[in-house]
Write an enzyme that holds these catalytic residues in place. Structure first.
Site: not given
Length: 485
Positions: A267-268, A277
């Site tokens: 998810d990064n 992020d």
């Protein structure tokens, strides 16, 4: 709100519909104290004309910008340290707006103008803007220290030529937060970042987890059209190839920068190969393959030298999602392109950081190998960033390097190999050495002790001068290096 004529709203993620995100509202913060605004980035999307009051309204209270329908918390899943988690999504942030970058030849930024390049679609995304349906037990907030660290990380990476999101705004919000991993209560903030897509590998993983072939197909078309327009409609393997190549470039630039992201979960990582992020990031003091950024990465899964492996593993998870709509063999071929692309991009990244031109694959690889050997054998005395600073421009900097504070390090067998490899390469844009930065004895680094000192001044005395001075020096370094991510 007085946006410039160059402001071009285009909220395209919102077109995907309710299966991909949830409409949310920002928290009502007790205070909104502007601590940082990125006017250069704002000029790239036509928002540089906002007054401080208007800026706070847009990025502290999140009153919608013209042509923007309101914030969305994006839905996604992800592998976190290789354990699948279906309970993710934007838990303390949202997509606030999307707009086209101003035409590069006319932008007030210092980006290299490329008239033929299409104008990019950019996102304004938040961190610390309040709870969402995906917050679980979290408070949806961001510590001020976390916001300061993200601003610093993005500025340093941009200066080093890494494809990165940029910190757009940091507003202190006046709440006292409880955190288990730092002294509490601690100050709070809301961050806005300017990024080239927040569509994550995990966005595809959620659709695959739900067995929604229709969502996978919609995401492919969305990503292809907006971010990889050279890919033909419905061609999932070619889209994967484009994402593999972008990810290989990003990973190589991290390595050349001596950067450790810290949390390379699915998810990064996003579909454009742009870093974003920044949580427990670190920069290397000196060469250390096992160096980690996160205290909780006890196995070294995301250690410095394991980042290429981590990115490739994440790409295989993305490929697994695309199997719902494509044959395995062409997807495998796309994945197999990561290794060659990474090596090619690593050579380019090291040449970029040393400020020299390519001489061909064999000579370029000799220089990369010799540089890494010098860093490795030099130990703690041979710091990562100063080596690239001392020898920027190649052998044209020999007098500067050999009379500088590290002159005694530049001797011995490893240095001789480095020197001979460097002498083969001509300087690239040698006029950059005329910048005053190269008259300094030390480069700009971003090591943890300095980061902690910058934060201590804020935490103890509310003294923002060291933070602002560091950003000013990083901006000068960005101009001096002249890299274009």
């Amino acid at each position: 709100m007085p946006v410039s004529p160059a402001y071009r709203p285009e909220p395209r993620f919102f077109d995907l519909g309710a299966d991909y995100a949830d409409a949310v509202q920002a928290a009502d913060f007790p205070q909104t104290i502007l601590r940082f605004r990125n006017d250069r980035a704002a000029a790239e999307v036509g928002l540089e004309g906002l007054s401080e009051t208007e800026w706070i309204a847009a990025f502290g209270r999140f009153e919608p910008l013209p042509g923007q329908p309101g914030p969305l918390a994006m839905r996604y899943h992800g592998h976190q340290f290789r354990h699948y988690n279906p309970d993710l999504g934007d838990g303390r942030g949202f997509l606030a707006a999307q707009m086209r970058e101003t035409p590069r030849a006319q932008a007030t930024s210092d980006r290299v103008a490329r008239d033929s390049a299409p104008s990019r679609l950019l996102d304004l995304g938040t961190k610390g803007s309040g709870t969402t349906p995906w917050s679980r037990s979290g408070d949806g907030r961001l510590t001020l220290k976390g916001g300061v660290r993200e601003v610093l990380a993005a500025a340093m990476l941009e200066a080093q030529g890494v494809p990165t999101s940029r910190a757009f705004s940091l507003i202190e919000t006046g709440e006292a937060l409880e955190r288990g991993d730092e002294p509490s209560p601690t100050r709070s903030a809301v961050l806005v970042r300017l990024s080239h897509s927040h569509v994550r590998f995990g966005t595809f993983q959620r659709a695959a987890y739900l067995g929604r072939v229709d969502q996978i197909e919609a995401l492919i078309e969305h990503v292809r059209t907006l971010y990889h327009p050279g890919v033909a409609a419905g061609d999932a393997p070619s889209l994967l190839t484009a994402i593999v190549e972008a990810s290989a470039k990003l990973t190589a630039r991290w390595i050349a920068a001596g950067f450790v992201h810290g949390v390379l979960n699915t998810d990064n990582l996003n579909v454009t190969g742009e870093s974003f992020d920044y949580g427990p990031w670190r920069f290397l003091p000196e060469y250390d393959p096992a160096f980690t950024a996160a205290y909780f990465d006890q196995t070294g899964l995301y250690a410095f030298a394991r980042q290429p492996e981590a990115v490739f593993w994440n790409l295989t998870q993305l490929a697994g999602c695309l199997k719902l709509v494509a044959e395995v063999e062409p997807l495998t071929q796309a994945l197999n392109g990561f290794g060659p692309a990474y090596i090619r991009e690593l050579r380019a990244a090291f040449l970029m950081r040393l400020g020299v031109r390519s001489l061909g694959e064999a000579a370029d690889q000799r220089l990369v190998d010799a540089t890494l050997a010098l860093l490795r054998e030099g130990g703690a005395a041979m710091r990562w960033e100063p080596l690239f600073f001392d020898w920027f421009g190649g052998f044209a900097s020999s007098a500067r390097a050999l009379s500088g504070p590290r002159a005694k390090l530049y001797q011995g067998q490893a240095f001789d190999a480095f020197r001979f490899a460097l002498m083969e390469h001509e300087p690239d844009r040698i006029e950059r050495l005329e910048h005053p930065m190269f008259a300094a004895r030390e480069p700009e680094e971003m090591l943890i002790d300095e980061v902690e000192a910058i934060w201590a001044a804020i935490a103890t005395d509310d003294d923002w001068a060291p933070f602002l001075a560091k950003l000013a020096r990083l901006e000068a370094a960005r101009v001096a290096w002249g890299f274009n991510a």
